[in-house]
Design an enzyme around this catalytic site. Structure first.
Site, short mmCIF file in Angstrom:
data_model
loop_
_atom_site.label_atom_id
_atom_site.label_comp_id
_atom_site.label_asym_id
_atom_site.label_seq_id
_atom_site.Cartn_x
_atom_site.Cartn_y
_atom_site.Cartn_z
N SER A 1 43.54 33.49 44.00
CA SER A 1 44.58 32.89 44.84
C SER A 1 45.23 33.84 45.83
CB SER A 1 45.65 32.24 43.97
OG SER A 1 45.18 31.02 43.45
N TYR B 1 52.66 24.08 41.86
CA TYR B 1 51.48 24.80 42.35
C TYR B 1 50.25 23.90 42.35
CZ TYR B 1 48.49 28.89 43.06
OH TYR B 1 47.62 29.81 43.56
N SER B 2 49.58 23.81 43.48
CA SER B 2 48.40 22.95 43.60
C SER B 2 47.42 23.54 44.60
CB SER B 2 48.80 21.54 44.04
OG SER B 2 47.65 20.75 44.28
N ASN B 3 46.22 23.83 44.13
CA ASN B 3 45.18 24.35 45.02
C ASN B 3 44.83 23.35 46.13
OD1 ASN B 3 44.26 26.98 43.73
ND2 ASN B 3 44.16 25.60 41.99
N GLY C 1 46.21 36.37 41.82
CA GLY C 1 45.17 35.37 41.69
C GLY C 1 44.35 35.51 40.42
#
Length: 391
Positions: A108, A204-206, A346
Site C-alpha cells: 500500500s 480503509y478500502s483498496n 504496506g
C-alpha cells in the site's frame, strides 16, 4: 496492500502467517548482521561493534522473537547520511544472506504514489478534488448504497467514500497466479453493500485507489504505470522502484524471499513469485527501503507537488485508535520522542513495509519478509521505525 490502523489491517492480499519453527538454524546464525551504507561513519572500535545500535537490536528482535525470516532497514539522518541494516536470512531454503537494501513488494505504499499523480493533475487543473467520481467516470460506480455522483475524488484519496473493499473478498491462492484487470477489481467491490454514506466515516478500502487510478487513466489517456514512472520514479531517480508489467511475477533485482501462511496456523510458504495485479493502483509497486526514503523525503520537501496540493495531502482525519491519521494517500504517526512522521506503509503476501520521514528531514523504512500475524510482532515493526527516527 494494507496500512496498519491500530491493530486492524485491510488488504487485497489477505493476511496469512507463519510458524516460528520455520526460521532455520541459518537464520539464528545471521541474526545481528549489520550493513552500513556508503556514507556510514568510520569503523568503530571492536567494543562498539559488539554493541548493536537500537535499530539493529530492533531488527534482531523481529527475527529472533517474532519469527520474521528477514528484516531490512534504511535510515537517513538530517544531513542525508544513510545506514542500511539487515537481520535474518534472505532464503530459508539456502540460508543465503539478506541483500543489503534489497527489493521488496511495498504493497500500500503504492497508494502514496497514486495520490501524488492525482494531486499533480489537480495542480495542473485537470482534476478537481471536490468533483464527483461521475465527472470522470460517468455511470461506472453504482451498487447497493453506492453512487458515483455522490462520491468525491477527495473522499477516494482519504478513504471516506464508504466504498467496500474488494480485497477482503479475494483469497491469497486465488490471486497468486491470476491477472486482474482494474475493472474486475472494481466490479468485485460493487457486488457488495456500501460500508457507509460518503463522507460520514473513515474506512480503509483498496477500491478507492483502483478508482483513483482509473481517473488518472481517463484524464491523461495513458496507463497509470507510465504516468507514475514519468512523473515520480524517473523524476526522482528511483532506480530500484518499478510497477511490474502485466504477467510479471518475479522481482527483478536482488531481494529477500517473501513468506506467507494461510491459514494463520499453517506452514510458511514461499510467496516471492506472484501476480501483483490484484493490488494495481492500491498496491502493485516494488521498491527498496532507500528508494522509499528518497520518495517520501522529496514529497515532504515539496519536490513533487505545489504547496497547495501538498497541504491538502497533509490534511488528516483520525484512522483507528493508535494515533494514526490519514491524509490524501499519506499518514502521520506519533513518535515516542515527540512530533510525528509522515509515510504510508504496506502489506502484501510475503512482505510488510513501514516507515516515513519527519518534518526536519529524518527518514527510515523497515521491511520484513512475512506479514506479522500477532499484535506484538506488528507493534515491533513500528517500534523499529520509531527507534530509527528517534535514535
Amino acid at each position: 496492500m494494507r496500512t496498519q490502523t491500530g491493530q486492524s489491517r485491510c488488504s487485497a492480499a489477505r493476511r496469512g502467517g507463519r510458524r516460528r519453527r520455520a526460521v532455520s538454524a541459518a537464520a539464528a546464525v545471521a541474526i545481528g548482521v549489520l550493513t552500513l551504507g556508503t556514507l556510514a561513519p568510520p569503523a568503530a572500535s571492536a567494543a562498539a561493534a559488539a554493541r548493536p545500535d537500537a535499530v539493529q537490536q530492533a531488527l534482531n528482535t523481529l527475527v529472533r522473537d517474532d519469527g520474521m525470516p528477514a528484516a531490512l532497514a534504511s535510515v537517513q539522518d538530517r544531513n542525508g547520511r544513510t545506514r542500511t541494516y539487515t537481520a535474518g536470512v534472505g532464503d530459508l531454503a539456502t540460508g543465503s544472506k539478506v541483500p543489503r537494501d534489497g527489493q521488496v513488494r511495498i504493497g500500500s505504499n503504492t497508494k502514496a504514489f497514486t495520490a501524488v499523480v492525482v494531486l499533480q493533475l489537480v495542480g495542473e487543473g485537470k482534476i478537481d478534488l471536490g468533483a464527483f467520481v461521475d465527472t470522470y467516470l460517468p455511470g461506472l460506480v453504482r451498487g447497493k448504497g453506492i453512487d458515483g455522483s455522490r462520491i468525491t475524488v477527495r473522499q477516494l484519496l482519504q478513504h471516506t467514500s464508504g466504498l467496500p473493499d474488494y480485497g477482503i473478498h479475494l483469497d491469497d491462492d486465488e490471486i497468486r497466479n491470476r491477472y486482474f484487470e482494474p475493472r474486475e477489481l472494481l466490479d468485485l467491490a460493487l457486488k457488495h453493500q456500501a460500508d457507509a454514506a460518503p463522507g460520514k466515516t473513515w474506512g480503509y478500502s483498496n477500491t478507492n485507489y483502483v478508482l483513483a487510478g482509473l481517473i488518472v487513466q481517463k484524464v491523461t489517456g495513458r496507463p497509470l504505470a507510465e504516468e507514475m514512472d514519468r512523473r515520480i520514479i524517473k523524476r526522482l531517480g528511483l532506480r530500484h522502484t518499478y510497477f511490474p508489467a502485466p504477467g510479471e511475477m518475479t522481482v527483478r533485482e536482488p531481494h529477500p524471499r517473501g513468506y506467507h501462511r494461510n491459514p494463520a496456523d499453517g506452514p510458511l510458504r514461499d510467496f516471492t513469485e506472484m501476480d501483483p495485479s490484484a493490488g494495481w493502483a492500491a498496491g502493485q509497486l516494488i521498491s527498496t527501503n532507500s528508494d522509499l526514503n528518497r520518495f517520501f523525503t522529496a514529497l515532504l520537501a515539496g519536490r513533487l507537488l505545489p504547496a497547495a496540493q501538498l497541504a491538502e495531502m497533509r490534511t488528516t482525519v483520525p484512522a483507528g485508535t493508535s494515533g494514526l491519521r490519514y491524509g490524501l494517500g499519506l499518514t502521520s504517526r506519533p513518535l515516542s520522542c515527540g512530533g510525528v512522521y509522515w509515510g504510508h506503509g504496506g502489506d502484501i503476501a510475503g512482505y510488510e513495509t513501514r516507515g516515513g520521514v519527519t518534518d526536519d528531514g529524518r527518514a527510515a523504512n523497515v521491511a520484513v519478509t512475512s506479514i506479522p500475524t500477532d499484535k506484538a510482532a506488528a507493534r515491533h515493526v513500528n517500534d523499529a521505525v520509531d527507534k530509527a527516527l528517534c535514535g
